[in-house]
Design an enzyme around this catalytic site. Sequence first.
Site, short mmCIF file in Angstrom:
data_model
loop_
_atom_site.label_atom_id
_atom_site.label_comp_id
_atom_site.label_asym_id
_atom_site.label_seq_id
_atom_site.Cartn_x
_atom_site.Cartn_y
_atom_site.Cartn_z
N TYR A 71 10.39 -3.16 -84.36
CA TYR A 71 9.35 -2.26 -83.62
C TYR A 71 7.75 -2.80 -84.74
CZ TYR A 71 12.51 -0.01 -80.27
OH TYR A 71 12.76 0.01 -79.40
N LYS A 93 24.05 -8.02 -84.11
CA LYS A 93 24.04 -9.28 -83.29
C LYS A 93 23.88 -10.43 -83.98
CE LYS A 93 24.40 -11.29 -78.92
NZ LYS A 93 24.55 -11.16 -77.73
N ASP A 146 26.30 -5.87 -77.77
CA ASP A 146 26.27 -5.98 -76.27
C ASP A 146 27.14 -4.95 -76.21
OD1 ASP A 146 26.38 -8.01 -77.95
OD2 ASP A 146 26.29 -9.31 -75.71
N ASP A 172 17.59 2.70 -81.14
CA ASP A 172 17.15 3.14 -80.10
C ASP A 172 17.39 2.73 -78.98
OD1 ASP A 172 15.00 4.55 -79.34
OD2 ASP A 172 13.39 3.41 -79.09
N ASP A 198 20.02 6.06 -76.99
CA ASP A 198 19.52 6.57 -75.97
C ASP A 198 20.61 6.55 -75.02
OD1 ASP A 198 17.05 6.92 -76.02
OD2 ASP A 198 16.50 6.63 -74.93
#
Length: 335
Positions: free
Chosen positions: A124, A173, A206, A230, A234
């Site tokens: 980001y 990851k 994932d 982020d 959510d």
Amino acid sequence: MSTKISVIPGDGIGPEIMNATLRVLDALDAGLEYEMVEAGLIALEKEGELIPESTLESIGRNRVVLKGPLTTPVGKGFRSINVTLRKQFDLYANVRPVISMAGTRSHFEDIDIITVRENTQGAYLAADAKISEDGETAESKMVVTRDGCDRITHYAFELARREGRKKVTIVHKANILKTVSGMFLDIAREVAKEYPEIETEEMIVDACCMKLVMNPWQFDVIVTTNLFGDIISDLCAGLVGGLGLAPGANIGKDAAMFEAVHGSAPDIAGQKIANPCALMLGAAQMLSHLGMEDKARKLRSAIRETLAQGDRTTPDVGGSGTTQSMTDAIIDRLG
Ligand code: NAD
């Protein structure tokens, strides 16, 4: 003596839910003085800047901010205001708790998960972001530092210890993003050794998303990097009935900012039906941060009861009330 905080009402539904939240804080007699400042589209229109200097000065002075959602204009070369505020005040830990509450439209019960997201580094920050002259290639660097990984994982484990949590899941990851995510994982593993009483688990992002949907009860505290955090937070908000119920604290060494996880919801702005609970739960995090744990608990319990009774609640949680009626119902329960 009162404590002065900076208040940014924000864009879209921001002023509606901020007004509701300040009413609740007043009803709690929290002894807060509000310094109202602007940021976002409203500030751009009035002062020609998304974050005016006076807003930054106010935050620098008061060190505690309650913030409504902000709209960053898309595709006009503006950097996200939220990213800028987090970076400017080094608000490195984004703490996003979700907890099941009766009376919501959630598909799950008994969820209690805290996502701790690194807030100042990674994708980001869009380091060296550029588009090639021929417009064919876009690029942006992802950078993390040893210190950044170390402090966010320490924050998560300290929070787990403080709150008597049983497990921390390190989400990464590293199998693909071998340098950036690899460094985060290596450091998180080292930090975990300092907390032998807390179970540590590692999960690829994932797979984590799939497991959150299949069996969310296996999660307790999740710690991860900026972009993954982020998205995961959510997803977690969805587990407990949506964005109207998910707050977030942005914590730094010298300042802290409290908000709802959701955005400015332009689709319902001005309709007076925005659910104020996420920002109110953010205000509860702020009260805890300011040492007013009893008032924070009182506010959370008034919100929980209002939702459970479906008393004057907003349409997103199945009611037919308004922001104002739901706020009245919550205030009635503050006793
Ligand atoms: P959003 O979170 O604003 O809205 C997503 C959906 O959830 C919409 O259907 C909206 O009506 C609903 N929703 C959100 N909050 C609600 C509430 N309190 N009560 C009832 N329903 C609610 O996401 P978006 O539409 O993708 O983004 C809109 C704007 O918000 C964008 O400009 C984005 O950049 C900004 N944004 C800001 C923040 C922040 O300030 N922290 C966070 C996310 C998005």
